[in-house]
Write a protein that holds these residues in place. Structure first.
Motif, PDB file in Angstrom:
ATOM      1  N   PRO A   1       0.787  -1.230   0.000  1.00  0.00           N
ATOM      2  CA  PRO A   1       0.000   0.000   0.000  1.00  0.00           C
ATOM      3  C   PRO A   1       0.821   1.283   0.000  1.00  0.00           C
ATOM      4  O   PRO A   1       0.439   2.251  -0.655  1.00  0.00           O
ATOM      5  CB  PRO A   1      -0.822  -0.116   1.288  1.00  0.00           C
ATOM      6  N   TYR A   2       1.934   1.332   0.723  1.00  0.00           N
ATOM      7  CA  TYR A   2       2.597   2.612   0.961  1.00  0.00           C
ATOM      8  C   TYR A   2       3.964   2.685   0.276  1.00  0.00           C
ATOM      9  O   TYR A   2       4.252   1.934  -0.639  1.00  0.00           O
ATOM     10  CB  TYR A   2       2.719   2.846   2.467  1.00  0.00           C
TER      11      TYR A   2
ATOM     12  N   VAL B   1      -2.709  -3.646  16.837  1.00  0.00           N
ATOM     13  CA  VAL B   1      -1.672  -3.474  15.824  1.00  0.00           C
ATOM     14  C   VAL B   1      -1.632  -4.713  14.937  1.00  0.00           C
ATOM     15  O   VAL B   1      -1.691  -5.847  15.434  1.00  0.00           O
ATOM     16  CB  VAL B   1      -0.293  -3.250  16.472  1.00  0.00           C
ATOM     17  N   ASP B   2      -1.540  -4.507  13.647  1.00  0.00           N
ATOM     18  CA  ASP B   2      -1.367  -5.616  12.716  1.00  0.00           C
ATOM     19  C   ASP B   2      -0.210  -6.486  13.218  1.00  0.00           C
ATOM     20  O   ASP B   2       0.908  -5.993  13.379  1.00  0.00           O
ATOM     21  CB  ASP B   2      -1.047  -5.053  11.330  1.00  0.00           C
ATOM     22  N   PRO B   3      -0.448  -7.763  13.502  1.00  0.00           N
ATOM     23  CA  PRO B   3       0.609  -8.620  14.059  1.00  0.00           C
ATOM     24  C   PRO B   3       1.886  -8.629  13.227  1.00  0.00           C
ATOM     25  O   PRO B   3       2.987  -8.742  13.778  1.00  0.00           O
ATOM     26  CB  PRO B   3      -0.043 -10.006  14.090  1.00  0.00           C
ATOM     27  N   SER B   4       1.768  -8.481  11.916  1.00  0.00           N
ATOM     28  CA  SER B   4       2.956  -8.505  11.063  1.00  0.00           C
ATOM     29  C   SER B   4       3.793  -7.241  11.212  1.00  0.00           C
ATOM     30  O   SER B   4       4.935  -7.194  10.754  1.00  0.00           O
ATOM     31  CB  SER B   4       2.553  -8.681   9.597  1.00  0.00           C
ATOM     32  N   LYS B   5       3.225  -6.202  11.861  1.00  0.00           N
ATOM     33  CA  LYS B   5       3.941  -4.934  12.000  1.00  0.00           C
ATOM     34  C   LYS B   5       4.255  -4.588  13.453  1.00  0.00           C
ATOM     35  O   LYS B   5       4.829  -3.533  13.725  1.00  0.00           O
ATOM     36  CB  LYS B   5       3.109  -3.808  11.375  1.00  0.00           C
TER      37      LYS B   5
ATOM     38  N   GLY C   1       1.067   7.304  10.330  1.00  0.00           N
ATOM     39  CA  GLY C   1      -0.279   7.455  10.846  1.00  0.00           C
ATOM     40  C   GLY C   1      -0.777   6.151  11.442  1.00  0.00           C
ATOM     41  O   GLY C   1      -0.230   5.075  11.180  1.00  0.00           O
ATOM     42  N   TYR C   2      -1.830   6.243  12.235  1.00  0.00           N
ATOM     43  CA  TYR C   2      -2.358   5.033  12.870  1.00  0.00           C
ATOM     44  C   TYR C   2      -2.868   4.027  11.846  1.00  0.00           C
ATOM     45  O   TYR C   2      -2.874   2.813  12.081  1.00  0.00           O
ATOM     46  CB  TYR C   2      -3.469   5.389  13.861  1.00  0.00           C
ATOM     47  N   ASP C   3      -3.279   4.515  10.665  1.00  0.00           N
ATOM     48  CA  ASP C   3      -3.834   3.623   9.656  1.00  0.00           C
ATOM     49  C   ASP C   3      -2.810   2.627   9.134  1.00  0.00           C
ATOM     50  O   ASP C   3      -3.175   1.537   8.680  1.00  0.00           O
ATOM     51  CB  ASP C   3      -4.404   4.429   8.490  1.00  0.00           C
ATOM     52  N   GLU C   4      -1.523   2.965   9.208  1.00  0.00           N
ATOM     53  CA  GLU C   4      -0.501   2.067   8.680  1.00  0.00           C
ATOM     54  C   GLU C   4      -0.247   0.879   9.600  1.00  0.00           C
ATOM     55  O   GLU C   4       0.438  -0.070   9.220  1.00  0.00           O
ATOM     56  CB  GLU C   4       0.789   2.838   8.417  1.00  0.00           C
ATOM     57  N   TYR C   5      -0.775   0.928  10.812  1.00  0.00           N
ATOM     58  CA  TYR C   5      -0.626  -0.192  11.740  1.00  0.00           C
ATOM     59  C   TYR C   5      -1.943  -0.932  11.974  1.00  0.00           C
ATOM     60  O   TYR C   5      -1.970  -1.953  12.650  1.00  0.00           O
ATOM     61  CB  TYR C   5      -0.084   0.310  13.082  1.00  0.00           C
ATOM     62  N   ALA C   6      -3.028  -0.413  11.430  1.00  0.00           N
ATOM     63  CA  ALA C   6      -4.336  -1.024  11.650  1.00  0.00           C
ATOM     64  C   ALA C   6      -4.546  -2.216  10.717  1.00  0.00           C
ATOM     65  O   ALA C   6      -3.929  -2.319   9.656  1.00  0.00           O
ATOM     66  CB  ALA C   6      -5.433   0.008  11.436  1.00  0.00           C
TER      67      ALA C   6
ATOM     68  N   TYR D   1     -14.885  15.694  -0.049  1.00  0.00           N
ATOM     69  CA  TYR D   1     -14.310  14.500   0.571  1.00  0.00           C
ATOM     70  C   TYR D   1     -14.333  14.734   2.075  1.00  0.00           C
ATOM     71  O   TYR D   1     -13.619  15.589   2.596  1.00  0.00           O
ATOM     72  CB  TYR D   1     -12.880  14.310   0.064  1.00  0.00           C
ATOM     73  N   THR D   2     -15.167  14.006   2.799  1.00  0.00           N
ATOM     74  CA  THR D   2     -15.424  14.316   4.207  1.00  0.00           C
ATOM     75  C   THR D   2     -14.764  13.354   5.179  1.00  0.00           C
ATOM     76  O   THR D   2     -14.887  13.522   6.389  1.00  0.00           O
ATOM     77  CB  THR D   2     -16.942  14.316   4.473  1.00  0.00           C
ATOM     78  N   TYR D   3     -14.073  12.343   4.669  1.00  0.00           N
ATOM     79  CA  TYR D   3     -13.428  11.352   5.527  1.00  0.00           C
ATOM     80  C   TYR D   3     -12.288  11.997   6.316  1.00  0.00           C
ATOM     81  O   TYR D   3     -11.491  12.761   5.772  1.00  0.00           O
ATOM     82  CB  TYR D   3     -12.902  10.215   4.657  1.00  0.00           C
ATOM     83  N   CYS D   4     -12.195  11.707   7.622  1.00  0.00           N
ATOM     84  CA  CYS D   4     -11.110  12.233   8.461  1.00  0.00           C
ATOM     85  C   CYS D   4      -9.842  11.428   8.183  1.00  0.00           C
ATOM     86  O   CYS D   4      -9.569  10.422   8.834  1.00  0.00           O
ATOM     87  CB  CYS D   4     -11.491  12.149   9.939  1.00  0.00           C
ATOM     88  N   GLN D   5      -9.056  11.854   7.220  1.00  0.00           N
ATOM     89  CA  GLN D   5      -7.889  11.112   6.751  1.00  0.00           C
ATOM     90  C   GLN D   5      -6.758  11.162   7.765  1.00  0.00           C
ATOM     91  O   GLN D   5      -6.385  12.246   8.209  1.00  0.00           O
ATOM     92  CB  GLN D   5      -7.384  11.702   5.429  1.00  0.00           C
ATOM     93  N   PRO D   6      -6.197  10.038   8.151  1.00  0.00           N
ATOM     94  CA  PRO D   6      -5.028  10.046   9.029  1.00  0.00           C
ATOM     95  C   PRO D   6      -3.878  10.823   8.387  1.00  0.00           C
ATOM     96  O   PRO D   6      -3.535  10.609   7.227  1.00  0.00           O
ATOM     97  CB  PRO D   6      -4.679   8.557   9.161  1.00  0.00           C
TER      98      PRO D   6
END
Length: 511
Positions: A97-98, A155-159, A186-191, A329-334
């Motif tokens: 993804p990143y 936290v994603d176990p792989s991370k 951001g928190y999204d990268e570990y979710a 675009y109304t999503y609260c983006q990390p």
């Protein structure tokens, strides 16, 4: 319930002392490993190249970050060379993804930066580039626990191992901890789908949307200059930088200014359409519209609009209320990567203040005791509008919201258009031109669990070799989606075979 905050940042920033040599497959595990030899790039020169099939969007992003921003502000020079002994290969990898770096510092030989399907903003690529320059993520600093709480069960176990801190034996912190640095994930990268709460959350909770920045700051440039001793390249420097600015070691005749400042010495307001206003004891409304010229799917360079609010000398504070946000675009983006608003009310103007990019802060208040409080709105995508109120006040008053209720990532998109059915819609006429994932474009985005991509049909090999990879990636992340694809017969056969894995229900034709 809304809570007040006060936050003092006094500890220093993490720079690796040694060069990691883990493989790209261990890109998360390696963040807790330190090598035993310091490896900076010789003569402050980084050789890099990209592959022939590198998309133009990625080329523009790489040139902007490496050549236009880092090189023009530091003593680091980037030279395009695919045969140099030590070099960085930059390529697109749509299975991740990143933006990811394979090694920290100069490992010797070839190392890589992989640009995933959501590697789209300056800050995301900046973090990978700084990894190559020997910087670890902010959240691995040994003083991390003062500023960040880790909810290991979410936290994603792989991370999880990538959140282990690196002790002071292997690192040094020349600058304070900064939630808004590009080095902070951001928190999204570990979710992951099993997360029940924020995987990481700032101890000063009003910063929860600030982590994962997409906009490069003078802080990020300053830490490069410090670590590479770039000031030594300006022995006769006589520039005095103001407002927490720092010497531009490329020109040796100007300063790298914090967001909301401009000029040779960082003492003027940027010429970006904003202005200077003066607070009175009555509420005044400030409407800030920052114009975007790109899209959520394909961000571009950042534009800003800056206002300076002057506090009358007889009053102690300027009180500011967040009134409303308006954007398509109304999503609260990390990380507030695509656009956002920052009120700079901290004394150290180099450190990022809490950012907002949605309606989460509506009806919240902050107080600033600065003689001039700077406010900057920015975007790299669409046009957005923020409405604030401000007035002079003798009383300190702060009221900010707690983080929103956490919503875990899911394979079911909240966008209605993505929930139609598990059907891959295949055009009968692939030569008709460009088709898109999902409709309307940008209604569903990667952050919400569904991707928006645009590409054209350009031959059998491209369809099977490139487009099929794209399809696999998004089918994996967006199950039961509506896909529109420019395909040829061989690729349709490949899709039919792929559909047998139950990632999609069926394939139908469409002109």
């Amino acid at each position: 319930m809304r809570g007040s905050f006060g936050f003092s940042i006094s500890i220093l920033f993490l720079v690796t002392l040694f060069c990691a040599t883990a493989s790209s497959e261990d890109r998360f595990r390696e963040k807790r490993q330190a090598g035993t030899t310091l490896r900076k790039w010789a003569n402050n020169i980084v050789y890099y190249y990209w592959t022939e099939d590198f998309p133009q969007f990625n080329i523009d992003l790489v040139n902007r970050v490496l050549k236009d921003i880092i090189e023009q502000s530091t003593c680091i020079t980037f030279i395009f060379n695919s045969t140099a002994r030590n070099r960085v290969k930059i390529f697109q990898d749509l299975t991740i993804p990143y933006c990811e770096t394979s090694h920290y510092g100069c490992k010797g030989g070839e190392q890589t930066i992989r640009m995933g399907y959501d590697c789209k903003t300056d800050g995301q690529l900046m973090r990978a580039a700084m990894g190559c320059l020997a910087f670890y993520s902010m959240e691995t600093r040994y003083d991390r626990n003062t500023y960040l709480a880790v909810n290991s069960k979410s936290v994603d176990p792989s991370k999880l191992s990538s959140l282990n801190t690196i002790n002071s034996t292997y690192s040094t912190n020349p600058l304070p901890y900064n939630y808004g640095s590009c080095l902070h994930r951001g928190y999204d990268e570990y979710a992951y789908i099993g997360s029940t709460d924020y995987p990481i959350i700032s101890t000063a909770q009003e910063y929860y949307l600030t982590m994962g920045s997409g906009i490069i700051s003078s802080y990020d440039l300053n830490v490069i200059n410090k670590f590479y001793y770039c000031n030594s390249s300006c022995p006769n420097n006589q520039i005095v930088c103001q407002n927490s600015g720092h010497l531009n070691t490329r020109s040796c005749a100007s300063c790298n200014c914090p967001l909301s400042y401009a000029g040779t010495n960082c003492n003027t307001i940027p010429s970006d359409g904003g202005s200077q206003v003066t607070a009175t004891t009555s509420w005044q409304t400030l409407t800030i519209t920052v114009t975007g010229s790109a899209s959520i799917a394909s961000p571009g360079a950042y534009t800003t609009k800056t206002y300076w609010i002057v506090k009358p000398a007889m009053y102690n504070y300027v009180q500011i209320e967040y009134v409303s946000f308006n954007g398509s675009y109304t999503y609260c983006q990390p990380g507030c990567k695509y656009f956002g608003l920052e009120v700079k009310y901290k004394a150290d103007q180099e450190l990022t203040c809490p950012r907002v990019c949605c309606s989460a802060f509506d009806e919240s208040y902050i107080s600033s005791n600065l003689s001039i409080t700077r406010i900057v709105a920015y975007t790299s995508t669409i046009s957005v509008t923020f409405v604030l109120r401000y007035k002079a006040n003798s009383t300190w008053f702060v009221q900010t919201p707690p983080p929103e209720v956490f919503v875990p990532p899911t394979t079911t998109s909240p966008c209605g258009v993505c929930n139609t059915s598990g059907v891959a819609i295949v055009p009968n006429n692939p030569s008709a031109g460009i088709h898109e994932f999902d409709s309307p474009p940008m209604q569903c985005t990667n952050e919400q669990g569904c991707g928006t991509l645009t590409f054209s049909c350009s031959g059998i090999s491209a369809n099977i070799g490139v487009s099929y990879t794209i399809f696999q990636t998004f089918a994996r992340h967006c199950k039961s989606r509506l896909f529109s694809y420019p395909l040829n017969l061989k690729f349709i056969i490949a899709l039919i075979r792929y559909s047998e894995t139950s990632k999609i229900d069926k394939i139908i034709g469409q002109d």
